[in-house]
Design a protein around this motif. Structure first.
Motif, PDB file in Angstrom:
ATOM      1  N   LYS A   1       4.055   4.513   7.424  1.00 41.96           N
ATOM      2  CA  LYS A   1       3.528   3.121   7.090  1.00 41.96           C
ATOM      3  C   LYS A   1       2.841   2.709   8.422  1.00 41.96           C
ATOM      4  O   LYS A   1       1.775   2.063   8.216  1.00 41.96           O
ATOM      5  N   ASP A   2       3.012   3.370   9.456  1.00 36.58           N
ATOM      6  CA  ASP A   2       2.238   3.203  10.670  1.00 36.58           C
ATOM      7  C   ASP A   2       0.858   3.665  10.514  1.00 36.58           C
ATOM      8  O   ASP A   2      -0.254   2.951  10.613  1.00 36.58           O
ATOM      9  N   ARG A   3       0.755   4.830   9.711  1.00 39.13           N
ATOM     10  CA  ARG A   3      -0.774   5.342   9.607  1.00 39.13           C
ATOM     11  C   ARG A   3      -1.368   4.502   8.640  1.00 39.13           C
ATOM     12  O   ARG A   3      -2.568   4.054   8.925  1.00 39.13           O
ATOM     13  N   ILE A   4      -0.781   3.793   7.696  1.00 40.13           N
ATOM     14  CA  ILE A   4      -1.402   2.979   6.664  1.00 40.13           C
ATOM     15  C   ILE A   4      -1.777   1.511   7.426  1.00 40.13           C
ATOM     16  O   ILE A   4      -2.889   1.023   7.278  1.00 40.13           O
ATOM     17  N   ARG A   5      -1.036   1.289   8.349  1.00 37.95           N
ATOM     18  CA  ARG A   5      -1.222  -0.131   9.071  1.00 37.95           C
ATOM     19  C   ARG A   5      -2.451   0.067   9.974  1.00 37.95           C
ATOM     20  O   ARG A   5      -3.530  -0.888  10.034  1.00 37.95           O
ATOM     21  N   GLU A   6      -2.621   1.408  10.536  1.00 39.25           N
ATOM     22  CA  GLU A   6      -3.744   1.819  11.340  1.00 39.25           C
ATOM     23  C   GLU A   6      -5.025   1.638  10.710  1.00 39.25           C
ATOM     24  O   GLU A   6      -5.968   1.092  10.952  1.00 39.25           O
TER      25      GLU A   6
ATOM     26  N   LYS B   1       0.692  -1.252   0.009  1.00 38.89           N
ATOM     27  CA  LYS B   1       0.013   0.049  -0.077  1.00 38.89           C
ATOM     28  C   LYS B   1       0.900   1.110   0.074  1.00 38.89           C
ATOM     29  O   LYS B   1       0.685   2.288  -0.757  1.00 38.89           O
ATOM     30  N   TYR B   2       2.009   1.322   0.765  1.00 36.40           N
ATOM     31  CA  TYR B   2       2.886   2.417   0.729  1.00 36.40           C
ATOM     32  C   TYR B   2       3.155   2.667  -0.598  1.00 36.40           C
ATOM     33  O   TYR B   2       3.573   3.710  -1.116  1.00 36.40           O
ATOM     34  N   ASN B   3       3.955   1.505  -1.258  1.00 33.89           N
ATOM     35  CA  ASN B   3       4.655   1.796  -2.712  1.00 33.89           C
ATOM     36  C   ASN B   3       3.467   2.319  -3.678  1.00 33.89           C
ATOM     37  O   ASN B   3       3.905   2.883  -4.603  1.00 33.89           O
ATOM     38  N   GLU B   4       2.169   1.778  -3.240  1.00 34.11           N
ATOM     39  CA  GLU B   4       1.091   2.293  -4.354  1.00 34.11           C
ATOM     40  C   GLU B   4       0.898   3.756  -4.254  1.00 34.11           C
ATOM     41  O   GLU B   4       0.794   4.512  -5.190  1.00 34.11           O
ATOM     42  N   TYR B   5       0.998   4.542  -2.928  1.00 31.59           N
ATOM     43  CA  TYR B   5       0.725   5.588  -2.609  1.00 31.59           C
ATOM     44  C   TYR B   5       2.104   6.464  -3.261  1.00 31.59           C
ATOM     45  O   TYR B   5       1.874   7.495  -3.917  1.00 31.59           O
ATOM     46  N   LYS B   6       3.029   6.053  -2.982  1.00 33.54           N
ATOM     47  CA  LYS B   6       4.208   6.478  -3.835  1.00 33.54           C
ATOM     48  C   LYS B   6       4.259   6.470  -4.987  1.00 33.54           C
ATOM     49  O   LYS B   6       4.815   7.560  -5.358  1.00 33.54           O
ATOM     50  N   ALA B   7       3.664   5.349  -5.576  1.00 33.55           N
ATOM     51  CA  ALA B   7       3.814   5.309  -7.181  1.00 33.55           C
ATOM     52  C   ALA B   7       2.879   6.540  -7.547  1.00 33.55           C
ATOM     53  O   ALA B   7       3.068   7.077  -8.551  1.00 33.55           O
TER      54      ALA B   7
END
Length: 288
Positions: A104-109, A77-83
């Motif tokens: 990444k912590d926010r994404i996990r939450e 998900k992080y890499n998706e946002y970054k792309a």
């Protein structure tokens, strides 16, 4: 990301300062600002209770659903946002005062909350049928954005004459993020909320290889859209998991649904708020 996800980092440091004595956190002209004074000031902030509530909820979600959210899922998900953000991603992190790890912590939450919503949703056949009526699989399109309808018509005429979409995008498009990439934007489906509704409606009507024969007016200007890949819709049974994900996404935006689910998450947790000034932090989520 939800406000309750972003806010937890803001005051989290301050809330750990209780009981740290009079150690100084800053000095001005020889005068100390103690940790006790700093904590007291933070606690008096109207948002303090909200932040504490968010932190408690995050712990509860982690306890109950942590095993359902993997590190690889967070990274993806992080890499998706970054792309999707492209060159502006670093600026986004800096603007929000986030490191990559904090984001990444926010994404996990967020994924933990999604897991809670999914676990507390009964997916009935009627619900799935209704979602399928609006369902569109993820499509891939190229687009050329211009400021005038006449310019869009000129682009369409050149496409009809055989010029390539990539060449025309580079020459005409005002979208600097995509003009040198054949006008390619990130794949999207019916749940996308960032694209103009008129853009989505026009795109979903195209078959693979087709382009819009008339300019599409959006809030950003006039668009010419070319469909690169439009998968067949198929049958409901082919997309059941996607439909469930879309229902969960919709419920993530429903504050009443979220409050009911978060109350359920915390209902059986043993929670003690030691600071009397913060004991009403749970408010309507009070677990008694």
């Amino acid at each position: 990301m939800k406000k309750w996800l972003v806010g937890a980092a803001t005051l989290g440091i301050g809330l750990t300062l209780a009981g740290c004595g009079s150690q100084s956190v800053a000095t001005i002209d020889g005068n100390n600002i103690s940790k006790d004074a700093f904590y007291s000031s933070l606690k008096a902030n109207p948002e303090a209770k909200q932040v504490l509530r968010d932190m408690i909820l995050d712990k509860g979600l982690e306890t109950q659903y942590g095993a359902k959210v993997s590190t690889s899922e967070v990274d993806a998900k992080y890499n998706e946002y970054k792309a999707q953000s492209g060159p502006s991603f670093s600026a986004f992190l800096k603007q929000n005062d986030l490191s990559a790890t904090q984001f990444k912590d926010r994404i996990r939450e967020n994924l933990l909350m999604q897991a809670a919503v999914r676990a507390n949703t009964r997916f009935t056949p009627k619900m799935l049928r209704e979602q399928f009526r609006a369902y569109q699989p993820k499509v891939v399109v190229d687009q050329i954005l211009v400021s005038k309808a006449a310019t869009a018509k000129e682009v369409i005429a050149k496409l009809a004459a055989g010029q390539s979409f990539a060449t025309l995008a580079k020459r005409y498009s005002t979208d600097v993020a995509t003009k040198n990439k054949s006008g390619r934007i990130a794949p999207f489906d019916n749940t996308n909320s960032s694209l103009d509704p008129a853009f989505k409606s026009a795109a979903f009507k195209l078959k693979s290889g087709e382009y819009t024969k008339m300019p599409v007016k959006t809030q950003y200007g006039y668009e010419v859209i070319q469909m690169i890949r439009h998968p067949k819709r198929g049958r409901l049974s082919d997309h059941e998991n996607e439909l469930k994900n879309q229902i969960v996404t919709a419920r993530m935006g429903d504050s009443n649904q979220l409050q009911a689910i978060t109350s359920k998450v915390l209902r059986h947790r043993k929670i003690t708020i030691h600071d009397k000034g913060l004991q009403s932090a749970l408010g309507s989520l009070e677990t008694v």
